[in-house]
Design a protein around this motif. Structure first.
Motif, PDB file in Angstrom:
ATOM      1  N   ASN A  93       0.811  -1.214   0.000  1.00  0.00           N
ATOM      2  CA  ASN A  93       0.000   0.000   0.000  1.00  0.00           C
ATOM      3  C   ASN A  93       0.844   1.264   0.000  1.00  0.00           C
ATOM      4  OD1 ASN A  93      -2.434  -1.288  -0.155  1.00  0.00           O
ATOM      5  ND2 ASN A  93      -2.649  -1.474   2.060  1.00  0.00           N
ATOM      6  N   PRO A 122     -12.545   1.649   0.327  1.00  0.00           N
ATOM      7  CA  PRO A 122     -12.416   0.626   1.379  1.00  0.00           C
ATOM      8  C   PRO A 122     -12.750   1.130   2.777  1.00  0.00           C
ATOM      9  CG  PRO A 122     -10.591   0.463  -0.132  1.00  0.00           C
ATOM     10  CD  PRO A 122     -11.343   1.703  -0.509  1.00  0.00           C
ATOM     11  N   PRO A 127     -15.809  -4.049   7.527  1.00  0.00           N
ATOM     12  CA  PRO A 127     -14.726  -5.035   7.508  1.00  0.00           C
ATOM     13  C   PRO A 127     -15.228  -6.441   7.171  1.00  0.00           C
ATOM     14  CG  PRO A 127     -14.755  -3.830   9.603  1.00  0.00           C
ATOM     15  CD  PRO A 127     -15.833  -3.264   8.756  1.00  0.00           C
ATOM     16  N   TYR A 134     -13.583 -11.537  -0.771  1.00  0.00           N
ATOM     17  CA  TYR A 134     -12.502 -12.446  -1.161  1.00  0.00           C
ATOM     18  C   TYR A 134     -12.931 -13.905  -1.062  1.00  0.00           C
ATOM     19  CZ  TYR A 134      -9.496  -8.452  -1.420  1.00  0.00           C
ATOM     20  OH  TYR A 134      -8.945  -7.265  -1.790  1.00  0.00           O
ATOM     21  N   VAL A 167      -4.650  -6.056   3.148  1.00  0.00           N
ATOM     22  CA  VAL A 167      -4.338  -5.056   2.122  1.00  0.00           C
ATOM     23  C   VAL A 167      -5.579  -4.215   1.828  1.00  0.00           C
ATOM     24  CG1 VAL A 167      -3.803  -4.749  -0.328  1.00  0.00           C
ATOM     25  CG2 VAL A 167      -2.454  -6.325   1.045  1.00  0.00           C
ATOM     26  N   PHE A 168      -6.735  -4.883   1.731  1.00  0.00           N
ATOM     27  CA  PHE A 168      -7.966  -4.159   1.394  1.00  0.00           C
ATOM     28  C   PHE A 168      -8.308  -3.120   2.455  1.00  0.00           C
ATOM     29  CE2 PHE A 168     -12.476  -3.347   1.390  1.00  0.00           C
ATOM     30  CZ  PHE A 168     -12.813  -3.299   0.049  1.00  0.00           C
ATOM     31  N   PHE A 171      -5.898  -0.129   2.546  1.00  0.00           N
ATOM     32  CA  PHE A 171      -5.622   0.401   1.216  1.00  0.00           C
ATOM     33  C   PHE A 171      -5.405   1.922   1.137  1.00  0.00           C
ATOM     34  CE2 PHE A 171      -7.109   1.709  -2.993  1.00  0.00           C
ATOM     35  CZ  PHE A 171      -6.381   0.876  -3.820  1.00  0.00           C
TER      36      PHE A 171
ATOM     37  N   TYR B  27      -3.851  -1.696  -9.716  1.00  0.00           N
ATOM     38  CA  TYR B  27      -3.849  -2.151  -8.318  1.00  0.00           C
ATOM     39  C   TYR B  27      -5.221  -1.931  -7.695  1.00  0.00           C
ATOM     40  CZ  TYR B  27      -1.997  -2.576  -3.519  1.00  0.00           C
ATOM     41  OH  TYR B  27      -1.753  -2.957  -2.226  1.00  0.00           O
ATOM     42  N   VAL B  31      -7.424  -5.053  -6.271  1.00  0.00           N
ATOM     43  CA  VAL B  31      -7.617  -5.168  -4.821  1.00  0.00           C
ATOM     44  C   VAL B  31      -9.025  -4.755  -4.409  1.00  0.00           C
ATOM     45  CG1 VAL B  31      -6.840  -4.335  -2.570  1.00  0.00           C
ATOM     46  CG2 VAL B  31      -5.184  -4.844  -4.339  1.00  0.00           C
ATOM     47  N   VAL B  32      -9.575  -3.714  -5.063  1.00  0.00           N
ATOM     48  CA  VAL B  32     -10.837  -3.158  -4.571  1.00  0.00           C
ATOM     49  C   VAL B  32     -12.011  -3.393  -5.526  1.00  0.00           C
ATOM     50  CG1 VAL B  32     -12.012  -1.063  -3.807  1.00  0.00           C
ATOM     51  CG2 VAL B  32      -9.612  -1.393  -3.264  1.00  0.00           C
ATOM     52  N   PRO B  35     -12.982  -7.296  -6.652  1.00  0.00           N
ATOM     53  CA  PRO B  35     -13.590  -8.020  -5.516  1.00  0.00           C
ATOM     54  C   PRO B  35     -14.945  -7.447  -5.098  1.00  0.00           C
ATOM     55  CG  PRO B  35     -11.270  -7.691  -5.100  1.00  0.00           C
ATOM     56  CD  PRO B  35     -11.593  -6.923  -6.336  1.00  0.00           C
ATOM     57  N   GLY B 214     -20.890  -0.314   9.809  1.00  0.00           N
ATOM     58  CA  GLY B 214     -20.148  -1.504   9.419  1.00  0.00           C
ATOM     59  C   GLY B 214     -19.373  -2.146  10.551  1.00  0.00           C
TER      60      GLY B 214
END
Lengths: 301, 280
Positions: A93, A122, A127, A134, A167-168, A171, B27, B31-32, B35, B214
């Protein structure tokens, strides 16, 4: 003549309006004290007491229990796994943050605002959902599930999944710190270096990087703290295999659910210590960044 | 070369645009974006009735009510106390001010699982705070009230950190002018100061609310997780996953993602409003 008049006015008469101006834009002492009191009581109840209680509970049963809890095999493997995940996620990152900041801050292009919003994405995703996506791709029922199984590879319930989830969730950290500062600093120095014949990498290493090093460090600190402490996302992809896919936060959960409170708080105290170190470093670096931003904006004026 | 020729608004002498933007977008996608789109693509395989069945059962609806309700209440609580904390930190001097200011960021730095077990122990019937509350008949740990306490802890820095810079930048002259014109201090606050800081206060509220929606780690320890009573939506997603009901889990996740995106848009608009109100 005028000086005579001025001095002839009683000094007290001149001081009165000054005192009035002060009281007119400030609250009475009792209001001030009440507000400070409310703020301190609220912060004490909601922030300081929980923090202190972590260390208190950790050492409640003595130093022996504490040391045993953090040196036991499962704990050591959890610490090790946490360090590995952070040591992969943070550099990835970091490189991304620098690249993103370079194109966003130094160039004017179409779609820049969209890109900025997407980088922050993100942070607004739960979370749990960060882990779930994934699983949908690499899990057994997922897009690559069968292919991975046929080739004897595991992503979910294994190290790669944990790294991906970490990583996500971490980010945007580095990019977020760098972009505003680099935008404030402008282009002049880089353009001057270019005119003097520096190559792209020379400009980056000799001009840009020294200018943003504190903000970069700040971003890395925040990124690392979150990487080591992430719970929800990692929990979904880890599979909770003791001694194998448990990171420190997950190990705390297992200990806690087994009613090993002292041990759970002992491991938790390590992460709380990391949080405190993070706050101290953050404070020190913040002072530097503030000074740098001030000098950057005064240069632009 | 392709990127710089098609996207750049004006020519730049600096190199590295293609490499930096290419890497950034690649990237970001891997990664984002890809997904995240998996969650939506998975739901598109469901029929409408199946989707509706997954996201609108009484148990799921009860979890929405708790998640949104507790998040809203916690954000409200944080707006009130966060305003006082920010005000005190900017305007007044008192001992250990810098230490306290730095510690406001604790919820950002402290891992959620650590916060979760600490709060649970504190507010349990025999805990430091819980024992006094138990005497007046208030139970916090393992009730919806516990969810509220955890979400308040998580959201506090958002309000304080959004308000602080606005309060620091505020021109003293405005308050002086109000005083000259005969306003009392309270009038100055409600008529002059509050209108200036209200967009920032709303932004802080929205940020704390969005984060609380969240939140998972700090809540599950203290909530007790009783279905229909103290079960938050993120936990329900995990429960479905553990039962291998991937489509059900994803459907609920999509509902929460849409709520999160709406909050993100709202926050962006609020921030634009804040900047405008400050005259930048």
């Amino acid at each position: 003549m005028s000086s005579v008049i001025e001095t002839s006015i009683a000094p007290s008469a001149r001081r009165v309006p000054v005192r009035n101006a002060l009281t007119a834009t400030a609250e009475p002492a009792w209001v001030r004290r009440t507000l400070i009191g409310i703020a301190l009581v609220f912060l004490t109840l909601f922030l300081f007491v929980p923090l202190v209680s972590v260390f208190f509970e950790a050492f409640k049963k003595g130093l022996g229990v504490y040391l045993a809890a953090i040196t036991e095999a499962d704990a050591r493997s959890a610490i090790w796994l946490t360090l590995i995940a952070a040591s992969v996620a943070v550099p990835l990152n970091l490189v991304f943050g620098v690249a993103a900041a370079w194109c966003i801050a130094k160039f004017d292009f179409r779609g820049k605002n969209v890109l900025l919003t997407l980088i922050d994405l993100p942070f607004s995703v739960s979370p749990v959902i960060s882990g779930l996506i994934y699983v949908l791709i690499f899990g057994l029922q997922g897009w690559f599930g069968e292919w991975l199984r046929d080739h004897d590879m595991k992503v979910i319930f294994a190290l790669p999944g944990i790294v991906l989830a970490t990583v996500f969730v971490t980010f945007p950290f580095v990019a977020r710190e760098l972009i505003p500062l680099m935008q404030a600093q402008g282009l002049e120095q880089e353009e001057a270096a270019r005119v003097l014949g520096a190559s792209g990498w020379q400009i980056f290493w000799r001009v840009t990087l020294p200018n943003v090093k504190w903000a970069l460090l700040y971003g890395v600190i925040l990124c690392n703290a979150r990487a080591m402490g992430e719970f929800g996302a990692v929990s979904v992809v880890s599979g909770h295999i003791r001694g194998q896919t448990n990171t420190m936060p997950l190990h705390i959960e297992i200990l806690y659910n087994e009613y090993q409170f002292a041990a759970a708080f002992a491991v938790a105290s390590l992460l709380a210590g990391l949080a405190l170190v993070t706050l101290v470093l953050k404070y020190l670096v913040e002072q530097r960044v503030k000074a740098q931003k001030r000098s950057a904006s005064s240069r632009n004026e | 070369m392709f990127l710089s020729r098609t996207l750049l608004r004006r020519h730049s002498v600096l190199p590295g645009f293609d490499l930096a933007l290419g890497f950034t977008v690649l990237y970001l996608s891997f990664v984002v974006l890809i997904p995240l789109s998996a969650a939506f693509l998975k739901t598109f395989t469901m029929t409408w009735p199946a989707f509706w069945d997954a996201v609108a059962t009484p148990r799921v609806v009860a979890s929405y009510r708790l998640t949104f309700g507790a998040s809203f209440a916690a954000a409200l609580m944080n707006s009130f106390f966060g305003l006082i904390v920010a005000w005190v930190l900017v305007r007044y001097e008192f001992p250990f001010k810098r230490v306290i200011d730095a510690l406001v960021d604790l919820p950002f730095a402290l891992p959620t699982a650590v916060a979760g077990i600490a709060l649970t122990a504190l507010y349990a019937g025999n805990g430091w705070i819980g024992q006094y509350l138990a005497k007046v008949g208030i139970k916090v740990s393992f009730t919806p009230l516990g969810v509220f306490v955890a979400l308040t802890f998580i959201g506090l820095p958002f309000v304080v950190r959004t308000l602080q810079p606005v309060l620091e930048d505020m021109q003293k002259e405005l308050e002086e002018a109000a005083a000259t014109l005969g306003a009392t201090r309270w009038q100055t606050f409600t008529r002059v100061i509050f209108p200036i800081i209200s967009p920032a206060l709303l932004t802080g509220f929205a940020l704390a609310f969005a984060r609380a929606l969240g939140e998972y780690g700090s809540v599950i320890f203290i909530a007790g997780n009783m279905p229909m009573v103290s079960e938050i939506t993120p936990l329900l997603i995990i429960t479905k996953l553990e039962q291998y009901d991937y489509t059900g889990a994803t459907a609920i996740a999509v509902v929460m993602l849409v709520a999160a995106f709406v909050m993100l848009l709202t926050i962006n608009m609020l921030q634009a409003w804040t900047r405008k109100r400050q005259g930048r």
